[in-house]
Every structure is written in C-alpha cells, then in structure tokens.
Design an enzyme around this catalytic site. Sequence first.
Site, short mmCIF file in Angstrom:
data_model
loop_
_atom_site.label_atom_id
_atom_site.label_comp_id
_atom_site.label_asym_id
_atom_site.label_seq_id
_atom_site.Cartn_x
_atom_site.Cartn_y
_atom_site.Cartn_z
N GLU A 203 -2.44 5.18 2.64
CA GLU A 203 -2.37 3.77 2.24
C GLU A 203 -3.70 3.21 1.75
OE1 GLU A 203 1.12 4.59 4.87
OE2 GLU A 203 -1.02 5.06 4.97
N ASP B 284 0.78 -1.23 0.00
CA ASP B 284 0.00 0.00 0.00
C ASP B 284 0.81 1.28 0.00
OD1 ASP B 284 1.08 0.09 2.55
OD2 ASP B 284 -0.78 -0.39 3.58
N GLU C 115 -0.64 -9.05 -1.58
CA GLU C 115 -1.35 -8.52 -0.41
C GLU C 115 -2.47 -7.59 -0.87
OE1 GLU C 115 0.41 -7.37 3.81
OE2 GLU C 115 0.05 -5.55 2.62
N ARG D 132 1.39 8.04 9.61
CA ARG D 132 1.25 9.44 9.23
C ARG D 132 -0.01 10.07 9.82
NH1 ARG D 132 3.49 12.19 4.78
NH2 ARG D 132 4.39 10.20 4.11
N HIS E 190 4.60 4.88 13.83
CA HIS E 190 5.08 5.83 12.82
C HIS E 190 3.99 6.24 11.82
CE1 HIS E 190 5.36 1.89 10.83
NE2 HIS E 190 5.12 2.57 9.72
N HIS F 286 11.33 5.30 14.43
CA HIS F 286 11.39 5.69 13.01
C HIS F 286 12.12 7.02 12.89
CE1 HIS F 286 9.99 6.57 8.92
NE2 HIS F 286 9.58 5.32 8.85
#
Length: 385
Positions: free
Chosen positions: A136, A100, A122, A216, A214, A246
């Site tokens: 994503e 993604d 996936e 967004r 991490h 991260h």
Amino acid sequence: MLGEHPVLLFVFGTRPEAIKLCPLIRELRSRQTWAVRICVTAQHRAMLDQVLEAFQITPDYDLDIMRPNQTLSGLTARILEALEPVLAHAAPYMIVVQGDTTTTLAGALAGFYHRIPVAHVEAGLRTGDPAHPFPEEMNRVLTSRLAELHFAPTGGAAANLAAEGIPNGRIYVTGNTGIDAVLFVRDALESGAIAGSHWLYPNNGRRLIVVTSHRRENFGDGFVREMRALARLAERPDVEIVYPVHRNPNVLGPAHELLGGRANVHLLEPLAYVPFVDLLRRAYFLITDSGGIQEEAPSLGKPVLVMREKTERPEAVEAGTVKLVGTDEDRIVREATCLLDDSAEYTRMTRVHNPYGDGQASRRIGEVLAGRLKTNKENLAGRVK
C-alpha cells in the site's frame, strides 16, 4: 468531454474503497452536474458487494477480476487490460480513485496511459517505509505521481504531498470521506432509520473487544503472534472477543486454529458494512491492523490498539485515541489489559476526537470538482471566441 454532463468515472474494487467513495458518489449525483459512472474491479468480491448494497449503488461496469490466490502482478495486469474497453466506452472527463489498493494504482496508471486526469481521494498518507504497509505505501506514492488532483484528509497528509513536490494548487484538505460514511450509518442506526443487528453479545456483562486483522505484511509469524495474544486475552472471564475473519487463507487458517472452540470468542464471516458499524458502536475497544478503523473508531469514542509498527495515519496516535502495539504477543496483551483494568487510561482514550474529519469531506470535494469544471468550461469558451 466538456458537454453539459461530463463523465466522472469512479474506479474501485475493495470494501474500504467502496465505503469511502459511496458518500462522494451520492454527493456528486445529488448535484446533477456530472454523469457519474462506476467501474468496480471486484478485487474483493463479496465484501465489495455488501457495501454497494448498503449505499444502494449499482456499478455501470463490473470487471469481476478476482481469482483464487491471485498475485499482485497478475491482479495489476488484469485490471489494466480490463479497463481499456471501459475507458473507450465511457470517455471520462476524469477518473476518481481512492486510497492505496492495487485497483487504485492500476486505475491511476490507466488514466495516465490514456491522458485522462486522475483525482486521488485520501491522498498524501505516508509511513516513509515501502515495506510497511506492503504494497500500500508504494501504491500511494506512485498514485500521487500520476494524479492531477489530490484530496488530502488532513493537513499532515497535504504537507507530505507538498514535500514531494506536488504544487499547492493541486492539493485540497477535505477531511476523510470514510468519516462521512460512518457518521451517516451511525446516525441512521441511532434514529432507527436503519435497523440494527440482534447481536447475542456481549453476554453476562462481559466487555466486548472487536478484532480485525488481515494485513499482508503481518502474514506468517506476525499473525500467529497476534492470534496467540488474543487467545491469552480470551482466558479472562470478563471479556468477549468478536472477530469477523477475512477470507484470505493466510488469515482463516491460523485464526481458527488458535482461537476456534472458545466460548467467548466468535469468529464470524466478514460482516456487511451496516452491521459492522453497529458492532463498533457496542465495542469496549478495538484491536486491529486496519487503516480505516483507525479513522472511524475515534468518531465513536472507541480506543484502538493497532497491531502494526508504523502507520500512515499518525494523527489519531498523536491525539491519544489510537496506540501502536505492533505484533509482539506480550505487548498486545499488556496494552489490552491496561485498557481493561485501568479506568483512567481507558477514559483518556475514549474521548471523541477525530482529526480525520467532520462528515463534510464529500461536500468539500464536490465543491472543488465543480469549481474546476466551471473554470475549464470558461477557458474553453474563451478559446472558441
């Protein structure tokens, strides 16, 4: 394009993509049917390289497009432009993308522009909310519109694709290749084929909580609430928290500001894949916003608290090995405390049950691709006659 060894071009750029595609690359190379070629965008440079080294895979093309503070639009544009000469040189029979990421979407779009079939590993994961996870969710939806073959990890993911109008003959339920990877490394660690890490923790009988965060969409207030919750948990003398942080500045700054300087909190540099799996094996439970860990941890019998309101991986939630806790500080603390203090609840969530696969996803995908190639060669031979 249908020569003796047609080219399969893998396009990926982040650590999670590499983890989930390296077992498939090894499987396809072992079949000696394809000329397997690898193009990395290096959307995540250092973390990507760690995984490639672990699986002893060297890219044929390295676009190295990562820039400091890169924007989604700038990243997408650079990947598309950089893929042009790669596709011209490799002349692939098919492009394979995974998951993604921005690289996933750009790789699929480049294939569409050049009329090259795209296989999506996936495929079919959905939350139904374009903002969670961002970007994503829409990357997945758009990639599904561009792909020709869809390798779904579960029956639920396959049903999502069918509901969107993808023909059943293009959807294959294979399990998740990420499980292939984590079981491969786990078994190698347990047998001694791969050396484990000499961790200094957990210390003094403390229980180890492994953290990753991490996403967004959690940056800002949501991430600060997560770090405050971890700080409260760290006040307990019976826990030790390990957090590979991260490198994104939206993560680094708040994590060190709110958690730094505590004796039982270890803020690490991002770990290579093998030491990270070794760390997961030692964890009492995990607190994360990662999609991959929601899949991997049930194979290791580790409970997972997910700091998200929605997940495109509902199967483990339904199985009871994963629980959504969002980014509410009190809720995170409450659910973690329950796992620490309620042995019955902890035992219930530790049973090894993984709806995402049995470690054979790469083999299943390899069989589908081999069958497709055989059919196409037979059809071409028939037309020549």
